[in-house]
Design a protein around this motif. Structure first.
Motif, PDB file in Angstrom:
ATOM      1  N   TYR A   1       0.829  -1.207   0.000  1.00  0.00           N
ATOM      2  CA  TYR A   1       0.000   0.000   0.000  1.00  0.00           C
ATOM      3  C   TYR A   1       0.865   1.259   0.000  1.00  0.00           C
ATOM      4  CZ  TYR A   1      -3.699  -3.268   0.950  1.00  0.00           C
ATOM      5  OH  TYR A   1      -4.586  -4.309   0.856  1.00  0.00           O
ATOM      6  N   LYS A   2       0.573   2.173  -0.948  1.00  0.00           N
ATOM      7  CA  LYS A   2       1.349   3.410  -1.083  1.00  0.00           C
ATOM      8  C   LYS A   2       0.916   4.475  -0.093  1.00  0.00           C
ATOM      9  CE  LYS A   2       1.974   2.642  -5.979  1.00  0.00           C
ATOM     10  NZ  LYS A   2       1.309   2.821  -7.241  1.00  0.00           N
ATOM     11  N   ASN A   3      -0.335   4.403   0.369  1.00  0.00           N
ATOM     12  CA  ASN A   3      -0.869   5.443   1.240  1.00  0.00           C
ATOM     13  C   ASN A   3      -1.249   4.831   2.590  1.00  0.00           C
ATOM     14  OD1 ASN A   3      -1.876   7.886   2.132  1.00  0.00           O
ATOM     15  ND2 ASN A   3      -3.855   7.605   1.147  1.00  0.00           N
ATOM     16  N   ILE A   4      -0.672   5.359   3.647  1.00  0.00           N
ATOM     17  CA  ILE A   4      -0.977   4.904   5.005  1.00  0.00           C
ATOM     18  C   ILE A   4      -1.388   6.143   5.794  1.00  0.00           C
ATOM     19  CG2 ILE A   4      -0.095   3.792   7.083  1.00  0.00           C
ATOM     20  CD1 ILE A   4       2.023   2.449   5.210  1.00  0.00           C
ATOM     21  N   GLN A   5      -2.631   6.141   6.281  1.00  0.00           N
ATOM     22  CA  GLN A   5      -3.156   7.300   7.007  1.00  0.00           C
ATOM     23  C   GLN A   5      -3.547   6.896   8.419  1.00  0.00           C
ATOM     24  OE1 GLN A   5      -6.429   8.396   4.471  1.00  0.00           O
ATOM     25  NE2 GLN A   5      -5.198   9.920   3.417  1.00  0.00           N
ATOM     26  N   ILE A   6      -3.198   7.741   9.362  1.00  0.00           N
ATOM     27  CA  ILE A   6      -3.578   7.540  10.759  1.00  0.00           C
ATOM     28  C   ILE A   6      -4.578   8.629  11.124  1.00  0.00           C
ATOM     29  CG2 ILE A   6      -2.753   7.453  13.145  1.00  0.00           C
ATOM     30  CD1 ILE A   6      -0.048   6.503  12.023  1.00  0.00           C
ATOM     31  N   SER A   7      -5.676   8.233  11.772  1.00  0.00           N
ATOM     32  CA  SER A   7      -6.704   9.199  12.169  1.00  0.00           C
ATOM     33  C   SER A   7      -6.129  10.191  13.175  1.00  0.00           C
ATOM     34  CB  SER A   7      -7.899   8.462  12.782  1.00  0.00           C
ATOM     35  OG  SER A   7      -7.510   7.819  13.981  1.00  0.00           O
TER      36      SER A   7
END
Length: 186
Positions: free
Chosen positions: A103-109
């Motif tokens: 996965y190229k995009n890793i987002q944390i809330s």
């Protein structure tokens, strides 16, 4: 000399932990890793659907950091395009840095309780290595897993599309040729 190095490492770790704590974050930090993988004969492989229980997009199942590390095979009937991990509200933990070669995009809330892996794909029948290091090490934290998908078309639906497409194209061609034959000089 070694004592100074140990003190420096301990100090850096304490500063990092205090910085995270001062931001209102939790006592346990989880750093997840999701990578594509070629299993070795000695690996125990679990099926995403058959053993883990993630069989439908949007389905949320409970898990625990004590299950890591593991190797999983995508035995569902869809490509996994996004993966969502959410820490149980009762846990004093947050997601740290996520790492993935899928996965190229890793987002944390903003509250660091949910981490999203997207802009990648785990194709049907492919393998995944999953791990999560906790700080402090060995801490068991409850969280849930959910996935999003890209459906893999059934062979029958592909065949049906080709058959009906061919019928439609041949019908159009016949009408076009008939119309052209009725209007000489065009």
């Amino acid at each position: 000399m070694k004592l100074k190095q140990l003190a420096a490492i301990a100090g850096a770790t304490l500063v990092t932990f205090m910085t995270l704590s001062s931001k209102g974050l939790a006592a346990t930090i989880i750093n997840p890793q999701l990578d594509s993988y070629i299993p070795k004969p000695s690996d125990i492989v679990v099926g995403t659907c058959s053993q883990v229980g993630v069989c439908f997009p949007g389905q949320e199942i409970p898990s625990n950091t004590s299950v890591f590390p593991f190797v999983s095979r995508n035995d569902s009937n869809f490509n996994v395009t996004s993966l969502f991990l959410t820490i149980d509200p009762s846990e004093d933990a947050v997601w740290g840095n996520g790492v993935s070669n899928i996965y190229k995009n890793i987002q944390i809330s903003p509250d660091a309780k949910k981490i999203t892996f997207n802009q990648g794909v785990i194709p049907v029948e492919e393998y995944l290595f999953a791990d999560a290091k906790t700080t402090p090490a060995g801490t068991a934290v409850k969280f849930s897993i959910a996935i999003d998908d890209t459906p893999v078309p059934e062979p029958d639906s592909i065949l049906g599309t080709l058959v009906f497409g061919t019928i439609g194209a041949s019908s159009y061609l016949r009408r076009y040729l008939k119309c052209k034959a009725q209007q000489p000089g065009i």
